[in-house]
Design an enzyme around this catalytic site. Structure first.
Site, PDB file in Angstrom:
ATOM      1  CG  HIS A 358      -2.272   0.608   0.940  1.00 48.69           C
ATOM      2  ND1 HIS A 358      -2.436   1.808   0.281  1.00 48.69           N
ATOM      3  CD2 HIS A 358      -3.533   0.164   1.226  1.00 48.69           C
ATOM      4  CE1 HIS A 358      -3.717   2.094   0.187  1.00 48.69           C
ATOM      5  NE2 HIS A 358      -4.409   1.108   0.747  1.00 48.69           N
ATOM      6  CG  ASP A 362      -3.660   4.971  -2.890  1.00 53.02           C
ATOM      7  OD1 ASP A 362      -2.899   4.736  -1.931  1.00 53.02           O
ATOM      8  OD2 ASP A 362      -3.830   6.104  -3.375  1.00 53.02           O
TER       9      ASP A 362
END
Length: 386
Positions: A358, A362
């Protein structure tokens, strides 16, 4: 002044390496491009060439073959005409991660430290014996070498492999795997997304192909490369605190071997046709299981796939192969009841699991990529002609 020969950094995550053997002797002339010693890192033997010319000087107190050393540790020197050998071998701690270190690049000047710090003694072993030990699953650290100066050679490994001794664990490889996976788990922000795809048309495509040796892994390599070309954010890595996006698509493929998990890399996957991919993957899988992979076969990957479908596994959580951004897990292809054209009918279904970092990407872009992979599985005509 004398040119230092140091333990080089051979990969993004390498912090230490094992000096396997010198290929030149103390006092030998060295020309730029000569292979002068070998290093073990990440389960591969690397031949290290010199970038300079001179006379090799290995001090009496230099690190010995079989020792595991921090990146930047001084191993020896190249002397120019008329140069006197240094009185002492300075110890160099690990260089910073953003510093490239070549065999003849001097490590940054630092206070002298006790060389015993950061050095771990290992039994000296020849490269061929090490490859054989990896293939046969022999822990060579438990062996007594019969070679010169107690060096472990092939006959020692073969004797251990034929022995009923229960202490034949893959300690060295397990340690490497444990270290890398722990680094991935603790050093990333991993998130896993899962979906299910109707693989009926993919199964039909493989059955129709004239090339009988094309595997499902080959098909997934190709369709994943097409999806990565459409979603460049996933063809990326986290390096030196920043996101690095890659133009070329080089996909690693996890291979289970007797010695442990290896991930050979198939280069330029998107530009290859299926027969070419099939030949390349078959060759790399064979080399991996025979212990014949070269260092370059394990480097440069920008994405990884791992397939546990042959073991009857549906959904699992793959671990990111640092410094890459993501890894795609592939489950078994099995007939299941599914709604197709308004009716419940048997269809060949497959579970797909994407773990991504992450920090690099995203959730929404990662989900779009996984959805594209799903659509490529369900409609192989979207990419098969490419």
């Amino acid at each position: 002044m004398p040119t230092e020969i140091v333990m080089p950094r051979l990969g993004w995550t390498m912090e230490e390496g094992t000096l396997v053997e010198w290929l030149k002797r103390n006092g030998d002339p060295v020309e730029a491009g000569d292979i002068i010693f070998t290093v073990e890192s990440d389960k591969a033997i690397n031949e290290i060439e010199s970038f300079d010319s001179g006379t090799l000087y290995i001090p009496p107190d230099a690190p010995q073959p079989g020792e595991t050393l921090a990146i930047g540790t001084v191993l020896g020197f190249l002397l120019g005409p008329g140069e006197e050998p240094p009185a002492l071998t300075p110890a160099s701690p690990a260089v910073e991660k953003d510093t490239e270190s070549s065999p003849q690049q001097a490590a940054p000047s630092r206070p002298r430290t006790d060389r015993s710090q950061g050095r771990k003694k290992r039994s000296a072993i020849s490269p061929r014996a090490l490859r054989l030990a990896t293939e046969l699953g022999v822990d060579f650290r438990t062996l007594q070498g019969s070679g010169r100066n107690g060096r472990i050679v092939e006959r020692d490994v073969r004797a251990a492999a034929s022995s009923p001794s229960p202490d034949m664990s893959e300690v060295s490889i397990r340690r490497t795997i444990a270290r890398r996976l722990t680094e991935s788990h603790t050093g990333t922000a991993p998130v896993t997304l899962s979906t299910e795809a109707d693989a009926t048309e993919l199964v039909a495509l493989r059955a129709e192909l004239d090339v009988s040796h094309v595997t499902y892994n080959d098909l997934f390599l190709k369709l994943t490369a097409v999806a990565l070309a459409e979603h460049r954010d996933l063809n990326a890595s986290w390096q030196d605190g920043t996101v690095q996006r890659h133009d070329e698509i080089h996909i690693g493929m996890a291979v289970d071997t007797r010695g442990g998990l290896l991930v050979p890399v198939i280069t330029d996957v998107g530009a290859r046709d299926l027969p070419d991919l099939a030949r390349e993957t078959a060759d790399l899988v064979q080399k991996a299981r025979q212990g014949d992979l070269k260092p370059e076969h394990l480097q440069g990957g920008t994405f990884t796939i791992t397939n546990l479908g042959t073991y009857g596994i549906d959904v699992f959580t793959p671990i990111v192969n640092l410094p890459q951004c993501a890894i795609l897990g592939i489950g078994r292809i099995a007939p299941k009841p599914a709604v197709y054209e308004g009716r419940v009918v048997p269809r060949d279904m497959v579970a797909l699991s994407l773990t991504f970092d992450h920090r690099v990407v995203d959730g929404a872009p990662a989900a779009r990529f996984l959805d594209t992979v799903r659509r490529h599985v369900e409609r192989p005509e979207r990419w098969h002609a490419r």
